[in-house]
Write a protein that holds these residues in place. Sequence first.
Motif, PDB file in Angstrom:
ATOM      1  N   GLY A  14      -9.990  -2.230 -10.928  1.00 46.96           N
ATOM      2  CA  GLY A  14      -9.061  -1.183 -11.359  1.00 46.96           C
ATOM      3  C   GLY A  14      -7.907  -0.945 -10.414  1.00 46.96           C
ATOM      4  O   GLY A  14      -6.981  -0.196 -10.740  1.00 46.96           O
ATOM      5  N   ILE A  15      -7.925  -1.581  -9.223  1.00 48.24           N
ATOM      6  CA  ILE A  15      -6.826  -1.453  -8.268  1.00 48.24           C
ATOM      7  C   ILE A  15      -5.833  -2.596  -8.500  1.00 48.24           C
ATOM      8  O   ILE A  15      -6.218  -3.765  -8.572  1.00 48.24           O
ATOM      9  N   ARG A  16      -4.564  -2.260  -8.608  1.00 42.62           N
ATOM     10  CA  ARG A  16      -3.519  -3.279  -8.788  1.00 42.62           C
ATOM     11  C   ARG A  16      -2.675  -3.377  -7.514  1.00 42.62           C
ATOM     12  O   ARG A  16      -2.180  -2.379  -6.998  1.00 42.62           O
ATOM     13  N   VAL A  17      -2.505  -4.618  -7.056  1.00 39.51           N
ATOM     14  CA  VAL A  17      -1.759  -4.903  -5.833  1.00 39.51           C
ATOM     15  C   VAL A  17      -0.561  -5.777  -6.185  1.00 39.51           C
ATOM     16  O   VAL A  17      -0.720  -6.825  -6.828  1.00 39.51           O
ATOM     17  N   ILE A  18       0.624  -5.377  -5.778  1.00 38.37           N
ATOM     18  CA  ILE A  18       1.816  -6.210  -5.905  1.00 38.37           C
ATOM     19  C   ILE A  18       2.032  -6.891  -4.558  1.00 38.37           C
ATOM     20  O   ILE A  18       2.288  -6.225  -3.546  1.00 38.37           O
ATOM     21  N   ASP A  19       1.896  -8.216  -4.553  1.00 38.83           N
ATOM     22  CA  ASP A  19       1.971  -8.984  -3.314  1.00 38.83           C
ATOM     23  C   ASP A  19       3.325  -9.676  -3.228  1.00 38.83           C
ATOM     24  O   ASP A  19       3.546 -10.719  -3.841  1.00 38.83           O
ATOM     25  N   MET A  20       4.246  -9.085  -2.450  1.00 42.12           N
ATOM     26  CA  MET A  20       5.578  -9.664  -2.256  1.00 42.12           C
ATOM     27  C   MET A  20       5.652 -10.368  -0.897  1.00 42.12           C
ATOM     28  O   MET A  20       6.722 -10.454  -0.287  1.00 42.12           O
ATOM     29  N   GLU A 109       4.464  -6.311   1.517  1.00 43.82           N
ATOM     30  CA  GLU A 109       5.660  -7.144   1.690  1.00 43.82           C
ATOM     31  C   GLU A 109       5.793  -7.513   3.161  1.00 43.82           C
ATOM     32  O   GLU A 109       5.324  -6.788   4.043  1.00 43.82           O
ATOM     33  N   ASN A 110       6.426  -8.663   3.404  1.00 43.35           N
ATOM     34  CA  ASN A 110       6.679  -9.056   4.799  1.00 43.35           C
ATOM     35  C   ASN A 110       8.105  -9.570   4.984  1.00 43.35           C
ATOM     36  O   ASN A 110       8.348 -10.538   5.703  1.00 43.35           O
ATOM     37  N   LEU A 133       1.668   5.525  -4.447  1.00 45.68           N
ATOM     38  CA  LEU A 133       1.775   4.146  -3.980  1.00 45.68           C
ATOM     39  C   LEU A 133       1.446   4.023  -2.491  1.00 45.68           C
ATOM     40  O   LEU A 133       1.898   4.822  -1.672  1.00 45.68           O
ATOM     41  N   ILE A 134       0.665   3.000  -2.165  1.00 47.94           N
ATOM     42  CA  ILE A 134       0.408   2.612  -0.776  1.00 47.94           C
ATOM     43  C   ILE A 134       1.283   1.390  -0.510  1.00 47.94           C
ATOM     44  O   ILE A 134       1.130   0.358  -1.159  1.00 47.94           O
ATOM     45  N   TYR A 135       2.219   1.529   0.407  1.00 45.95           N
ATOM     46  CA  TYR A 135       3.228   0.511   0.664  1.00 45.95           C
ATOM     47  C   TYR A 135       2.996  -0.039   2.066  1.00 45.95           C
ATOM     48  O   TYR A 135       3.102   0.682   3.051  1.00 45.95           O
ATOM     49  N   CYS A 136       2.678  -1.335   2.169  1.00 41.95           N
ATOM     50  CA  CYS A 136       2.342  -1.934   3.460  1.00 41.95           C
ATOM     51  C   CYS A 136       3.361  -3.006   3.823  1.00 41.95           C
ATOM     52  O   CYS A 136       3.529  -3.988   3.102  1.00 41.95           O
ATOM     53  N   SER A 137       4.034  -2.802   4.961  1.00 46.54           N
ATOM     54  CA  SER A 137       4.991  -3.778   5.485  1.00 46.54           C
ATOM     55  C   SER A 137       4.346  -4.525   6.652  1.00 46.54           C
ATOM     56  O   SER A 137       3.818  -3.908   7.581  1.00 46.54           O
TER      57      SER A 137
END
Length: 417
Positions: A14-20, A109-110, A133-137
């Motif tokens: 149920g968790i969706r991750v957008i991997d940029m 994102e990196n 949203l959890i946003y991880c750089s």
Amino acid sequence: MTQTAPASKAALSGIRVIDMSRVFAAPVGAQILGDLGADVIKVERPGVGDDGRGYGFSWVPGKDGVETRHSSFFTVSNRNKRSITVNHREPEGQEILKKLIETADVLIENYKVGDLKRFGLDYESLKAINPRLIYCSVTGFGQDGPMAARPGYDGLFQATGGMMAVTGIPDGQPGAGPLKTGPSLVDFVTGHNTALAILGALMYRNQTGEGQYIDIALLDSSVAMVSHIMQDYLISGNAPPRLGNGGNGGGPADLIYCADGIIYLTAGTDEHFRRLTVLMEQPELFTDERFDSNFKRGKTNRAELMDIINAWSRQFPTVKVQEMLDGVGIPAAKYNELADVWEDEQVQHRQLRARTPHAYAESGHVDLIESPLAKMSESPATIRMAPPMLGEHNADVLGEIGYSAENIADMKERKII
């Protein structure tokens, strides 16, 4: 063996991750979340894809001449993901990503510091769309500071974070000097730290309903992973010497050479050393003042002791030495070349080679490395999908957020996707 599990058993179902993200460290973090059941959507550049598709020494051979562009780097860090292609520099591409963000829990994102802000894809802009949203750089040096703008790769941080300073042949021996580890360990550990931080943020959101921003740096991971050796320095102010293959705790701990192979021995306690001296039929070594403390055995007189042990071990084949050491409870393990690893009976028992169906591979499958999290009793990590082809899931993912087949074909023609 490929493991599968019902969606209801997956920890991150149920968790969706957008991997940029691209290359290795951040993709590893996203893959861990995918292994735990998250729906990971990998966003790649149209026609080019993740830079990591071109890294490494080997590529998965494609069926009927298809070019998979599945390099070793890409294959080991992108399973359990769906791939879409989006040109985020174009307004329509930004619109696609913002629609995805509305449905997402996490974005990874990196890009270089501040790069995505130019396109309205920074945390503050996307937080307005999705406050949860959890946003991880993930960057080399972090989001601020005098080096924040610099690009960074694994080897740089093994050099600057202290890892090389304590890895390599000891001073005074031929070839002495700092040495990089074979695998990209800073990248790999940073990927795990990325996943761990995101899991913590998901728990915090469960408690508060709030998303958050995460700043992960390879530099931070590189310093932290020097661990107890760095702590030695912080306590004493003295830099411990490079020990080559020597252990970091008690001694003797090192490679020992047998008649036909190599074993790593760790007789790191007084009792283990006593048993070893009896096994070698040299019990007097236990009280010998050259070796009567861990410090002497592991540091000051280490080379002298290892010469004595090697003179004993060279008399016997590897199997016999391992059998003798096992028989008296002294920790030891056979040295394996890469091919030998997969013949190891315990590796086979743990099913660490995961054969996974791959529709585009020449063989119809690809062998992957099983997740170390696969032995969770109730919600094991699983491998459900081979790494994706570039843009393989454009129609599926874009259809889920309202784009028609005609829209998708038009955007592909105009290189939006």
